[in-house]
Write a protein that holds these residues in place. Structure first.
Motif, PDB file in Angstrom:
ATOM      1  N   LYS A 175       0.898  -1.095  -0.003  1.00 50.04           N
ATOM      2  CA  LYS A 175      -0.045  -0.136  -0.006  1.00 50.04           C
ATOM      3  C   LYS A 175       1.030   1.247  -0.073  1.00 50.04           C
ATOM      4  O   LYS A 175       1.950   1.186   0.517  1.00 50.04           O
ATOM      5  CB  LYS A 175      -0.903  -0.036   1.246  1.00 50.04           C
ATOM      6  CG  LYS A 175      -1.840  -1.139   1.150  1.00 50.04           C
ATOM      7  CD  LYS A 175      -2.965  -0.727   0.233  1.00 50.04           C
ATOM      8  CE  LYS A 175      -4.132  -1.641  -0.041  1.00 50.04           C
ATOM      9  NZ  LYS A 175      -5.123  -1.300  -0.864  1.00 50.04           N
ATOM     10  N   ARG A 176       0.601   2.163  -0.837  1.00 44.84           N
ATOM     11  CA  ARG A 176       1.242   3.639  -0.843  1.00 44.84           C
ATOM     12  C   ARG A 176       0.312   4.634  -0.580  1.00 44.84           C
ATOM     13  O   ARG A 176      -0.908   4.658  -1.003  1.00 44.84           O
ATOM     14  CB  ARG A 176       1.776   3.622  -2.179  1.00 44.84           C
ATOM     15  CG  ARG A 176       2.541   4.870  -2.462  1.00 44.84           C
ATOM     16  CD  ARG A 176       3.105   4.975  -3.905  1.00 44.84           C
ATOM     17  NE  ARG A 176       3.824   6.192  -4.153  1.00 44.84           N
ATOM     18  CZ  ARG A 176       3.361   7.143  -4.459  1.00 44.84           C
ATOM     19  NH1 ARG A 176       1.799   7.092  -4.545  1.00 44.84           N
ATOM     20  NH2 ARG A 176       3.772   8.453  -4.546  1.00 44.84           N
ATOM     21  N   SER A 177       0.668   5.682   0.167  1.00 42.45           N
ATOM     22  CA  SER A 177       0.061   6.827   0.418  1.00 42.45           C
ATOM     23  C   SER A 177       0.484   7.952  -0.765  1.00 42.45           C
ATOM     24  O   SER A 177       1.595   8.211  -0.869  1.00 42.45           O
ATOM     25  CB  SER A 177       0.392   7.644   1.688  1.00 42.45           C
ATOM     26  OG  SER A 177      -0.171   8.824   1.695  1.00 42.45           O
ATOM     27  N   SER A 233       4.634   7.258   1.290  1.00 46.56           N
ATOM     28  CA  SER A 233       4.802   6.345   2.254  1.00 46.56           C
ATOM     29  C   SER A 233       4.416   5.136   1.563  1.00 46.56           C
ATOM     30  O   SER A 233       3.474   4.986   1.073  1.00 46.56           O
ATOM     31  CB  SER A 233       4.209   6.479   3.707  1.00 46.56           C
ATOM     32  OG  SER A 233       4.745   7.642   4.383  1.00 46.56           O
ATOM     33  N   ARG A 234       5.265   3.941   1.772  1.00 51.86           N
ATOM     34  CA  ARG A 234       4.774   2.680   1.509  1.00 51.86           C
ATOM     35  C   ARG A 234       5.107   1.595   2.344  1.00 51.86           C
ATOM     36  O   ARG A 234       6.140   1.628   3.325  1.00 51.86           O
ATOM     37  CB  ARG A 234       5.829   2.237   0.299  1.00 51.86           C
ATOM     38  CG  ARG A 234       5.404   2.939  -0.902  1.00 51.86           C
ATOM     39  CD  ARG A 234       6.263   2.377  -2.159  1.00 51.86           C
ATOM     40  NE  ARG A 234       7.701   1.867  -1.821  1.00 51.86           N
ATOM     41  CZ  ARG A 234       8.897   1.871  -2.157  1.00 51.86           C
ATOM     42  NH1 ARG A 234       8.705   2.204  -3.313  1.00 51.86           N
ATOM     43  NH2 ARG A 234       9.836   1.416  -1.703  1.00 51.86           N
ATOM     44  N   ALA A 283       8.444   4.604   5.252  1.00 54.06           N
ATOM     45  CA  ALA A 283       7.256   5.367   5.578  1.00 54.06           C
ATOM     46  C   ALA A 283       7.873   6.448   6.559  1.00 54.06           C
ATOM     47  O   ALA A 283       8.790   6.213   7.256  1.00 54.06           O
ATOM     48  CB  ALA A 283       6.066   4.617   6.155  1.00 54.06           C
ATOM     49  N   GLY A 293       3.607   6.275  10.069  1.00 49.77           N
ATOM     50  CA  GLY A 293       3.395   5.050   9.260  1.00 49.77           C
ATOM     51  C   GLY A 293       4.388   3.996   9.898  1.00 49.77           C
ATOM     52  O   GLY A 293       3.980   2.665   9.977  1.00 49.77           O
ATOM     53  N   SER A 342      -0.911   7.431   6.071  1.00 49.49           N
ATOM     54  CA  SER A 342       0.339   6.728   6.564  1.00 49.49           C
ATOM     55  C   SER A 342       0.086   5.871   7.374  1.00 49.49           C
ATOM     56  O   SER A 342       0.420   4.911   7.654  1.00 49.49           O
ATOM     57  CB  SER A 342       1.418   7.641   6.716  1.00 49.49           C
ATOM     58  OG  SER A 342       2.591   7.017   7.046  1.00 49.49           O
ATOM     59  N   LEU A 389      -2.026   2.693   6.363  1.00 47.03           N
ATOM     60  CA  LEU A 389      -1.219   1.531   5.450  1.00 47.03           C
ATOM     61  C   LEU A 389      -1.112   0.209   5.897  1.00 47.03           C
ATOM     62  O   LEU A 389      -1.485  -0.763   5.199  1.00 47.03           O
ATOM     63  CB  LEU A 389      -0.075   2.365   4.934  1.00 47.03           C
ATOM     64  CG  LEU A 389       0.242   3.648   4.112  1.00 47.03           C
ATOM     65  CD1 LEU A 389       1.419   3.901   3.874  1.00 47.03           C
ATOM     66  CD2 LEU A 389      -0.745   3.375   2.896  1.00 47.03           C
ATOM     67  N   GLU A 439      -4.190  -1.529   6.376  1.00 47.11           N
ATOM     68  CA  GLU A 439      -5.172  -2.036   4.902  1.00 47.11           C
ATOM     69  C   GLU A 439      -4.061  -2.991   4.213  1.00 47.11           C
ATOM     70  O   GLU A 439      -4.871  -3.729   3.889  1.00 47.11           O
ATOM     71  CB  GLU A 439      -5.022  -0.614   4.093  1.00 47.11           C
ATOM     72  CG  GLU A 439      -5.972   0.309   4.658  1.00 47.11           C
ATOM     73  CD  GLU A 439      -5.581   1.684   3.959  1.00 47.11           C
ATOM     74  OE1 GLU A 439      -4.668   1.921   3.299  1.00 47.11           O
ATOM     75  OE2 GLU A 439      -6.455   2.824   4.261  1.00 47.11           O
TER      76      GLU A 439
END
Length: 145
Positions: free
Chosen positions: A32-34, A39-40, A62, A66, A124, A127, A130
């Protein structure tokens, strides 16, 4: 609320992410990425025969919020079902959006109360939950995410 957004506990959690190594051949993996901050978080999971998380691996790129959220998610994910992680994800999103008064029913997430007015930080924080919810659901179904 006048509490600082970045406090000692957030920074401690950010520096102590459990399961920070990836799983070699996970049952499912989700990134997941914001789009707001870049942020990942990538979460790998394995589940047991009852669909409960039996292994977690992560790659977290992140901000401190995050990273702290990923640390809290990973610290208590083992033994949880996809439904339990999805419930925590949904409660976290509702709480940050002020659609829920009480913090999520996941240990430690109340630490993000100072972030509630900072909407740009919410993505973030969400993430890891999710990614974990999607990965656990996919692994429980028996297929890759």
């Amino acid at each position: 609320m006048n509490a600082p957004l970045y406090n000692t506990e957030i920074l401690r959690l950010a520096a102590s992410i459990p399961f920070h190594d990836r799983i070699d051949a996970p049952m499912a993996s989700v990134e997941k990425r914001s789009p707001v901050c870049g942020s990942r978080v990538t979460v790998d999971v394995d589940v047991d025969g009852e669909g409960r998380v039996s292994g977690v691996g992560m790659l977290v790129r992140a901000c401190a919020l995050g990273q702290a959220s990923a640390a809290l998610m990973a610290a208590d994910a083992t033994g949880k079902t996809a439904a339990e992680i999805a419930a925590a994800r949904d409660q976290l999103a509702a709480w940050l959006a002020e659609e829920r008064a009480d913090p999520p029913e996941w240990p430690g997430l109340d630490i993000f109360a100072p972030a509630i007015p900072h909407r740009a930080r919410h993505a973030s924080i969400r993430l890891a939950f999710e990614a974990a919810a999607e990965a656990t659901e996919a692994a429980a179904r028996g297929g890759p995410a």
